[in-house]
Design an enzyme around this catalytic site. Structure first.
Site, PDB file in Angstrom:
ATOM      1  N   ASN A 111       2.212  10.683  60.490  1.00  7.52           N
ATOM      2  CA  ASN A 111       1.402  11.897  60.345  1.00  7.52           C
ATOM      3  C   ASN A 111       1.034  12.109  58.884  1.00  7.52           C
ATOM      4  O   ASN A 111       1.776  11.730  57.981  1.00  7.52           O
ATOM      5  CB  ASN A 111       2.147  13.120  60.904  1.00  7.52           C
ATOM      6  CG  ASN A 111       2.939  13.855  59.844  1.00  7.52           C
ATOM      7  OD1 ASN A 111       2.399  14.656  59.080  1.00  7.52           O
ATOM      8  ND2 ASN A 111       4.240  13.566  59.772  1.00  7.52           N
ATOM      9  N   PHE A 115       0.491  20.069  55.602  1.00  4.09           N
ATOM     10  CA  PHE A 115       0.857  21.496  55.678  1.00  4.09           C
ATOM     11  C   PHE A 115      -0.250  22.363  56.273  1.00  4.09           C
ATOM     12  O   PHE A 115      -0.582  23.431  55.746  1.00  4.09           O
ATOM     13  CB  PHE A 115       1.243  22.041  54.301  1.00  4.09           C
ATOM     14  CG  PHE A 115       2.601  21.613  53.792  1.00  4.09           C
ATOM     15  CD1 PHE A 115       3.521  21.008  54.619  1.00  4.09           C
ATOM     16  CD2 PHE A 115       2.951  21.836  52.472  1.00  4.09           C
ATOM     17  CE1 PHE A 115       4.772  20.623  54.140  1.00  4.09           C
ATOM     18  CE2 PHE A 115       4.199  21.466  51.971  1.00  4.09           C
ATOM     19  CZ  PHE A 115       5.105  20.851  52.807  1.00  4.09           C
ATOM     20  N   SER A 173       7.706  16.307  51.722  1.00  3.34           N
ATOM     21  CA  SER A 173       6.574  15.846  52.510  1.00  3.34           C
ATOM     22  C   SER A 173       5.731  14.893  51.674  1.00  3.34           C
ATOM     23  O   SER A 173       5.405  15.195  50.523  1.00  3.34           O
ATOM     24  CB  SER A 173       5.712  17.022  52.963  1.00  3.34           C
ATOM     25  OG  SER A 173       4.499  16.551  53.529  1.00  3.34           O
ATOM     26  N   ASN A 175       2.672  14.211  52.240  1.00  8.57           N
ATOM     27  CA  ASN A 175       1.266  14.438  52.562  1.00  8.57           C
ATOM     28  C   ASN A 175       0.581  15.500  51.708  1.00  8.57           C
ATOM     29  O   ASN A 175      -0.567  15.848  51.949  1.00  8.57           O
ATOM     30  CB  ASN A 175       1.132  14.795  54.044  1.00  8.57           C
ATOM     31  CG  ASN A 175       1.656  13.684  54.927  1.00  8.57           C
ATOM     32  OD1 ASN A 175       1.360  12.521  54.698  1.00  8.57           O
ATOM     33  ND2 ASN A 175       2.472  14.043  55.907  1.00  8.57           N
ATOM     34  N   THR A 176       1.297  16.039  50.734  1.00  9.55           N
ATOM     35  CA  THR A 176       0.699  16.937  49.744  1.00  9.55           C
ATOM     36  C   THR A 176       0.877  16.282  48.384  1.00  9.55           C
ATOM     37  O   THR A 176       2.006  16.027  47.962  1.00  9.55           O
ATOM     38  CB  THR A 176       1.365  18.328  49.769  1.00  9.55           C
ATOM     39  OG1 THR A 176       1.143  18.935  51.040  1.00  9.55           O
ATOM     40  CG2 THR A 176       0.794  19.218  48.679  1.00  9.55           C
ATOM     41  N   LYS A 211      15.335  20.025  51.805  1.00  5.00           N
ATOM     42  CA  LYS A 211      14.992  18.820  52.556  1.00  5.00           C
ATOM     43  C   LYS A 211      14.494  17.750  51.604  1.00  5.00           C
ATOM     44  O   LYS A 211      13.547  17.976  50.849  1.00  5.00           O
ATOM     45  CB  LYS A 211      13.916  19.128  53.608  1.00  5.00           C
ATOM     46  CG  LYS A 211      13.671  17.977  54.583  1.00  5.00           C
ATOM     47  CD  LYS A 211      12.819  18.440  55.753  1.00  5.00           C
ATOM     48  CE  LYS A 211      12.728  17.388  56.838  1.00  5.00           C
ATOM     49  NZ  LYS A 211      11.978  17.869  58.035  1.00  5.00           N
ATOM     50  N   ASN A 240      13.331  13.600  55.301  1.00  2.52           N
ATOM     51  CA  ASN A 240      11.964  13.756  55.790  1.00  2.52           C
ATOM     52  C   ASN A 240      11.425  12.382  56.185  1.00  2.52           C
ATOM     53  O   ASN A 240      12.169  11.412  56.275  1.00  2.52           O
ATOM     54  CB  ASN A 240      11.092  14.378  54.696  1.00  2.52           C
ATOM     55  CG  ASN A 240       9.949  15.214  55.245  1.00  2.52           C
ATOM     56  OD1 ASN A 240       9.304  14.838  56.213  1.00  2.52           O
ATOM     57  ND2 ASN A 240       9.683  16.356  54.618  1.00  2.52           N
TER      58      ASN A 240
END
Length: 353
Positions: A111, A115, A173, A175-176, A211, A240
């Site tokens: 994925n 966010f 994460s 993805n940022t 996390k 994560n």
């Protein structure tokens, strides 16, 4: 998994992954998903995670219910605790679609959502109205275009913290852009201190968890552990999703995003065991990454986890998996001579080092 669930999952898999997920949320809202109600529990499974009492140690990882739309339903899905979000101060659309991919043969998911969520105010309102039967947490995030990401985490804590049992600082994460830079010691200390201060002012009863990513060196884990201890973090979630593409077909090697599911199990469990050794039981740990069976959950606990979380396996095995894991874990604890989950924590950690 019964025949009805098998048919339902097959039908969902005929849609693209993000559409299928939206249909699942809608079905949960309408009460169309068979759920057990109370989680599987008992003396052997009863778990205390940094002061939070749970019927069992099986949790739902963040990302499934990003906007806290089905908190009550999920609390009746067999989990000992659930986590919603991630929430950011302002609503944001996330990354362009497609951004969610099933790797069916590998029982994995990639994925790159970024966010996407409706913002802290909408999420806080839903959390305030929810009446869950299990502990609930919120995953704290930062807006992609924020000029002060550390303050974003504190903002979400102030808004949502009063309505949850715990809040997770998500600096892991992939993805940022540059979010993982906040895992460095100096930046992390400042960020966590701000969240702890916001907790003290607005949500004194909420626990604060951190996390972390699985793509960390031992020295980086050591730094993170030292910061967590110094600021008073209640628990650490390991881990994560990963940026690694080890063990998956070449067709997916260049697909951007975080990889979760079965291929992450060994990598995340080794990080969990390393962190357990570094912290020496001083900070409770939550094991996440690739759990799809009772044996997987038991391995995470024996590697050092006080509790575990899962998500990706639900895509392939449905919600009945949660109770199956809890029942299977109870049997494994008994077979191995453990009277409680707490007795098993770290009992096979060296095998993962």
């Amino acid at each position: 998994m019964n025949i009805l669930e098998r048919v339902g999952l097959k039908a969902l898999h005929s849609f693209d992954p993000e559409t299928a997920h939206g249909l699942t949320i809608t079905a949960l809202k309408k009460g169309l998903v068979p759920l057990p109600g109370a989680p599987v529990g008992g003396t052997r499974l009863a778990t205390n995670l940094c002061g939070m009492e749970m019927a069992n140690p099986i949790g739902l990882a963040a990302g499934f219910d990003k906007n806290a739309e089905v908190v009550n339903a999920l609390s009746k899905a067999g989990f000992g605790f659930i986590e919603v979000g991630a929430a950011t101060p302002r609503a944001q659309a996330g990354n362009p679609k497609p951004r969610l991919f099933r790797l069916t043969e590998q029982k994995a998911v990639i994925n790159r959502f970024g966010f996407n969520n409706q913002g802290q105010d909408a999420i806080a309102e839903r959390l305030a109205a929810a009446r869950p039967i299990t502990p609930v947490g919120i995953n704290l995030g930062a807006n992609k275009d924020s000029e002060n990401r550390a303050d974003d985490f504190a903002q979400v804590m102030r808004a949502c913290g009063p309505h949850v049992d715990f809040a997770t600082v998500n600096v892991s994460s992939p993805n940022t852009e540059k979010l993982r830079d906040l895992q460095g010691a100096e930046a992390l200390n400042s960020l966590l201190s701000g969240v702890i201060a916001a907790r003290g002012e607005h949500a004194p009863n909420a626990k604060v968890l951190l996390k972390i990513a699985p793509d960390l060196s031992e020295s980086e884990l050591q730094e993170i552990a030292e910061v967590a201890k110094s600021v008073g973090i209640d628990a650490i979630i390991a881990t994560n999703t990963t940026l690694s593409r080890d063990g998956i077909p070449s067709k997916w090697q260049d697909e951007a995003g975080g990889l979760s599911g079965a291929p992450l199990f060994e990598k995340s469990t080794r990080i969990l065991a390393q962190l357990s050794k570094i912290t020496n039981g001083e900070i409770p740990l939550v094991g996440v990454g690739g759990i799809s069976s009772a044996q997987d959950a038991f391995a995470k606990i024996q590697a050092g986890g006080s509790a575990v979380q899962l998500y990706s396996a639900l895509v392939y095995q449905g919600f009945s998996l949660v109770s199956d894991i809890a029942k299977g874990l109870e049997q494994l604890l008994e077979q191995n001579g453990f009277a409680t989950v707490a007795d098993a924590i770290g009992s096979n950690r060296d095998a993962w080092l």
